[in-house]
Design an enzyme around this catalytic site. Structure first.
Site, PDB file in Angstrom:
ATOM      1  CB  SER A   1      -0.884  -0.035   1.249  1.00 16.50           C
ATOM      2  OG  SER A   1      -1.623   1.157   1.359  1.00 16.50           O
TER       3      SER A   1
ATOM      4  CE  LYS B   1      -4.833   0.107   0.325  1.00 11.32           C
ATOM      5  NZ  LYS B   1      -5.634  -0.604   1.323  1.00 11.32           N
ATOM      6  CG  LEU B   2      -1.345   3.948  -6.630  1.00 14.12           C
ATOM      7  CD1 LEU B   2      -1.494   4.851  -7.855  1.00 14.12           C
ATOM      8  CD2 LEU B   2       0.073   3.987  -6.090  1.00 14.12           C
ATOM      9  CE  LYS B   3      -4.098   3.723   2.357  1.00 12.99           C
ATOM     10  NZ  LYS B   3      -5.369   3.249   2.911  1.00 12.99           N
TER      11      LYS B   3
ATOM     12  CG  ASP C   1      -7.895   2.463   0.641  1.00 14.69           C
ATOM     13  OD1 ASP C   1      -9.069   2.884   0.699  1.00 14.69           O
ATOM     14  OD2 ASP C   1      -7.283   2.005   1.631  1.00 14.69           O
TER      15      ASP C   1
ATOM     16  CG  ASN D   1      -8.408   5.107   3.634  1.00  9.08           C
ATOM     17  OD1 ASN D   1      -7.307   5.123   3.077  1.00  9.08           O
ATOM     18  ND2 ASN D   1      -8.788   4.126   4.417  1.00  9.08           N
TER      19      ASN D   1
ATOM     20  CD  GLU E   1      -9.347  -0.721   0.430  1.00 17.02           C
ATOM     21  OE1 GLU E   1      -8.286  -0.704  -0.244  1.00 17.02           O
ATOM     22  OE2 GLU E   1      -9.381  -1.063   1.614  1.00 17.02           O
TER      23      GLU E   1
ATOM     24  CG  ASP F   1     -11.084  -0.968   4.703  1.00 10.15           C
ATOM     25  OD1 ASP F   1     -11.355  -1.668   5.690  1.00 10.15           O
ATOM     26  OD2 ASP F   1     -10.060  -0.239   4.675  1.00 10.15           O
TER      27      ASP F   1
ATOM     28  CE  LYS G   1      -7.795  -2.427   6.441  1.00  8.04           C
ATOM     29  NZ  LYS G   1      -8.036  -0.968   6.519  1.00  8.04           N
TER      30      LYS G   1
ATOM     31  N   GLY H   1      -4.613  -4.464   5.714  1.00  2.71           N
ATOM     32  CA  GLY H   1      -3.597  -4.305   6.753  1.00  2.71           C
ATOM     33  C   GLY H   1      -3.850  -3.037   7.537  1.00  2.71           C
TER      34      GLY H   1
ATOM     35  CB  ILE I   1       0.436   0.202  10.026  1.00  2.95           C
ATOM     36  CG1 ILE I   1      -0.306   1.034   8.966  1.00  2.95           C
ATOM     37  CG2 ILE I   1       1.902   0.565  10.013  1.00  2.95           C
ATOM     38  CD1 ILE I   1      -0.071   2.534   9.055  1.00  2.95           C
TER      39      ILE I   1
HETATM   40  O1  NPG Z   1       0.075  -2.715   4.833  1.00  3.19           O
HETATM   41  O2  NPG Z   1      -0.720  -2.572   6.831  1.00  3.19           O
HETATM   42  C1  NPG Z   1      -0.565  -2.130   5.700  1.00  3.19           C
HETATM   43  C2  NPG Z   1      -1.219  -0.833   5.368  1.00  3.19           C
HETATM   44  C3  NPG Z   1      -2.375  -1.049   4.492  1.00  3.19           C
HETATM   45  O3  NPG Z   1      -3.102   0.948   3.506  1.00  3.19           O
HETATM   46  C4  NPG Z   1      -3.208   0.193   4.405  1.00  3.19           C
HETATM   47  N1  NPG Z   1      -4.071   0.371   5.398  1.00  3.19           N
HETATM   48  O4  NPG Z   1      -7.131   2.069   5.033  1.00  3.19           O
HETATM   49  O5  NPG Z   1      -6.484   0.113   4.504  1.00  3.19           O
HETATM   50  C5  NPG Z   1      -6.262   1.216   4.990  1.00  3.19           C
HETATM   51  C6  NPG Z   1      -4.885   1.545   5.451  1.00  3.19           C
HETATM   52  C7  NPG Z   1      -4.731   2.142   6.781  1.00  3.19           C
HETATM   53  C8  NPG Z   1      -3.681   2.949   6.970  1.00  3.19           C
HETATM   54  C9  NPG Z   1      -5.560   1.879   7.792  1.00  3.19           C
HETATM   55  C10 NPG Z   1      -3.458   3.539   8.180  1.00  3.19           C
HETATM   56  C11 NPG Z   1      -5.330   2.418   9.011  1.00  3.19           C
HETATM   57  C12 NPG Z   1      -4.267   3.241   9.205  1.00  3.19           C
END
Ligand code: NPG
Length: 387
Positions: A153, A179-181, A207, A209, A232, A257, A281, A309, A311
């Site tokens: 990510s 995966k790009l935010k 993603d 969010n 996402e 998500d 998750k 994930g 983190i």
């Molecule tokens: O590899 O754990 C990892 C990060 C994956 O991008 C990731 N998580 O929204 O999915 C999400 C995001 C996230 C980032 C979630 C920071 C919570 C905190």
């Protein structure tokens, strides 16, 4: 269904709650904020099982601030101490299956509940000398380790050039899916540049969010030309109907998500046409057992899933890797190597990526062993709840 009954119940003696401070190797920016350090709550269950002392660990994935979801780590610790553990302390013996059932009357706090459940399951598995992978039935018959593809990510970068340099670094590391935010203003141009860099064959997804609105359908449809796996969580978590509307407007599959917090809710979102792909998750849904139920449901409905994930340290990552080996996880997960986020992990054998894949751990327990010295060095507070 997994055979939880085969695991010995625990007589819990006490639970230790540790807070650890883990700096990230680089700041990670999402549409809701920047993470530079993780402040993590760990749950350590100390018990006896079959007369032997046993210890199990669970990682609470709540962030320091309530930005990803309503949960945050201070609140997770408080509800764990004042409401969750006291409800569990009343029974003679405890199993992982008991945790969700006994905590059902407490609304919300899935990440806090999930960490307790994971710690209990870890202790039960260790007592039985079995791995989570074995319990899930995802070990191989031929004695070779199970491998799962590893996706990475990538946080939001102001400058496209910087983004491309970061993505190239992950390609060099071998990651098989990017995966790009994204957020409004950092989306089409960024995706176009990355697609050009990685070529047509490397799987790509984005993603948001929750950063977009229902009226952004036509804008998001401009992403269709980049042949991505999924978009996402474009809309706020409550807006299931909005996601169904977007799914009709945008060709790229819509993945949920934040919106998915239970198997029942996931079934509804699928029925409404809002969830073409599911990110699972364990923390977000209250633990690994509910995560397995969501997996089973999606497999039955033909909805592809992948493992997200938060983190995690090696505690959560090891277990996620085993989960992601279940047959419904047909898309690569956010199960990157430990060193993508941490210079030093708190487990003895951190998740590594080899040829784009991660090996599913098969040591007894949820898939890790604690490195006590490192753990002590990053621990900020410890509190003990006697049972
Ligand atoms: O590899 O754990 C990892 C990060 C994956 O991008 C990731 N998580 O929204 O999915 C999400 C995001 C996230 C980032 C979630 C920071 C919570 C905190």
């Amino acid at each position: 269904m997994i055979e939880l009954d085969a695991l010995p119940p625990l007589i819990v003696e006490r639970v230790e709650l540790r807070r650890v401070a883990m700096p990230l190797v680089a700041p990670f920016r999402t549409s809701f904020g920047v993470e530079s350090e993780r402040d993590i709550l760990l749950v350590n269950v100390l018990a006896t099982a079959n007369g032997d002392a046993v210890s199990g660990w669970g990682e609470c994935v709540a962030l320091a601030e309530p930005t990803y979801s309503a949960e945050y780590v201070d609140a997770a610790q408080r509800v764990t101490e004042q409401h969750l553990l006291p409800r569990l302390a009343v029974v003679e013996t405890l199993t992982a299956a008991d945790v969700g059932r006994m905590l059902g009357a407490i609304h919300g706090h899935p990440m806090a509940k999930g960490a307790i459940e994971a710690a209990v399951l870890d202790a039960q598995l260790r007592a039985a000398g079995r791995s989570f992978a074995d319990l899930l039935g995802v070990t191989t018959d031929n004695g070779l380790p199970t491998q799962i593809p590893s996706g990475v990510s990538v946080g939001i970068h102001e400058q496209v050039d910087d983004l491309l340099a970061t993505v190239q670094g992950y390609l060099d590391d071998g990651y098989v899916r990017i995966k790009l935010k994204i957020e409004p203003g950092s989306d089409i141009e960024h995706v176009a540049a990355v697609r050009e860099l990685i070529g047509p064959d490397t799987p790509l997804q984005v993603d948001a969010n929750t950063a977009y609105r229902r009226t952004d359908g036509q804008h998001l449809a401009r992403l269709d030309e980049f042949d991505m796996l999924l978009i996402e969580q474009p809309l706020p978590e409550e807006d299931i109907v909005g996601h169904a509307m977007l799914a009709a407007e945008v060709e790229t599959p819509i993945c949920l998500d934040e919106s998915l917090v239970s198997a029942a809710g996931t079934a509804d979102a699928i029925d409404l046409g809002a969830c073409e792909i599911a990110n699972i998750k364990p923390g977000r849904v209250g633990g690994y057992l509910e995560a397995i139920r969501i997996h089973d449901l999606c497999l039955e409905r033909g909805v592809p899933v992948w493992c997200g994930g938060m983190i995690e340290t090696g505690i959560g990552r090891g277990a996620n890797a085993a989960l992601a080996a279940l047959p419904g996880f047909t898309l690569p997960g956010d199960i990157s190597a430990s060193n993508r986020f941490y210079a030093q992990d708190i487990v003895t054998d951190p998740i590594r990526i080899v040829d784009g894949h991660v090996t599913v751990p098969t040591t007894p327990g949820m898939g890790f062993d604690i490195d006590a010295d490192v753990l002590d060095s990053v621990t900020t507070t410890t509190s003990i709840i006697e049972f």
